[in-house]
Design a protein around this motif. Structure first.
Motif, PDB file in Angstrom:
ATOM      1  N   SER A 127     -20.100 -23.508 113.737  1.00 31.05           N
ATOM      2  CA  SER A 127     -19.764 -22.376 114.611  1.00 31.05           C
ATOM      3  C   SER A 127     -20.607 -21.146 114.279  1.00 31.05           C
ATOM      4  O   SER A 127     -20.796 -20.280 115.132  1.00 31.05           O
ATOM      5  CB  SER A 127     -18.275 -22.035 114.504  1.00 31.05           C
ATOM      6  N   ASN A 143     -23.730 -20.934 123.051  1.00 29.55           N
ATOM      7  CA  ASN A 143     -22.328 -20.563 123.219  1.00 29.55           C
ATOM      8  C   ASN A 143     -22.062 -19.909 124.562  1.00 29.55           C
ATOM      9  O   ASN A 143     -20.970 -20.047 125.116  1.00 29.55           O
ATOM     10  CB  ASN A 143     -21.887 -19.642 122.089  1.00 29.55           C
ATOM     11  N   ASP A 155     -16.632 -25.780 115.355  1.00 20.52           N
ATOM     12  CA  ASP A 155     -17.673 -26.649 114.848  1.00 20.52           C
ATOM     13  C   ASP A 155     -17.787 -27.831 115.806  1.00 20.52           C
ATOM     14  O   ASP A 155     -16.782 -28.332 116.318  1.00 20.52           O
ATOM     15  CB  ASP A 155     -17.323 -27.154 113.452  1.00 20.52           C
ATOM     16  N   THR A 203     -17.358 -21.058 120.881  1.00 19.44           N
ATOM     17  CA  THR A 203     -17.887 -20.047 119.966  1.00 19.44           C
ATOM     18  C   THR A 203     -17.370 -20.220 118.548  1.00 19.44           C
ATOM     19  O   THR A 203     -18.118 -20.112 117.583  1.00 19.44           O
ATOM     20  CB  THR A 203     -17.534 -18.636 120.467  1.00 19.44           C
ATOM     21  N   ASN A 204     -16.101 -20.508 118.409  1.00 14.57           N
ATOM     22  CA  ASN A 204     -15.505 -20.623 117.078  1.00 14.57           C
ATOM     23  C   ASN A 204     -15.240 -22.069 116.670  1.00 14.57           C
ATOM     24  O   ASN A 204     -14.490 -22.321 115.720  1.00 14.57           O
ATOM     25  CB  ASN A 204     -14.195 -19.834 117.028  1.00 14.57           C
TER      26      ASN A 204
END
Length: 124
Positions: free
Chosen positions: A53, A73, A33, A30-31
């Motif tokens: 992201s 995600n 790149d 999710t967070n």
């Protein structure tokens, strides 16, 4: 630690399309790149595109119009769809995750985690 596994490569005729997948484990993406690179023997790993992201994408100029990068995600996956394939697209395609801060994104050495790659071969 992030483990990445690419899939979906294979042999395809010129003009066809292919969808590659990158499955991540060990951490949620999710967070993170994430990016796609490709490499042919004897050459450096070449930037294909990045799935930021925040769900934006940035693509290498030479592939724009033929490539779509998407992320899921919820499934911890990223995909690369390439259309109008050409023999020069033949390469091992790699998925990468987590950029080093202030390192940009085009150079392979700024990425911390890599998959094993999946071979794409485009025939005439």
């Amino acid at each position: 630690q992030v483990q990445l596994v690419e899939s979906g490569g294979g042999l395809v005729q010129a003009g066809g399309s292919l969808r590659l997948s990158c499955a991540a484990s060990g951490r949620t993406i999710t967070n993170l790149d994430m990016a796609w690179f490709r490499q042919v023997p004897g050459k450096e790993r070449q930037f294909v595109g990045i799935g930021w992201s925040d769900q934006r994408t940035s693509l290498a100029d030479f592939l724009k119009g033929r490539v779509i990068i998407s992320r899921d995600n919820a499934k911890n996956t990223m995909s690369l769809q390439i259309s109008s394939l050409k023999p020069e697209d033949t390469a091992v395609y790699y998925c990468a995750a987590e950029r080093r801060p202030n390192g940009g994104w085009i150079r392979a050495n700024v990425w911390n985690y890599w998959g094993q790659g999946t071979q794409v071969t485009v025939s005439l």
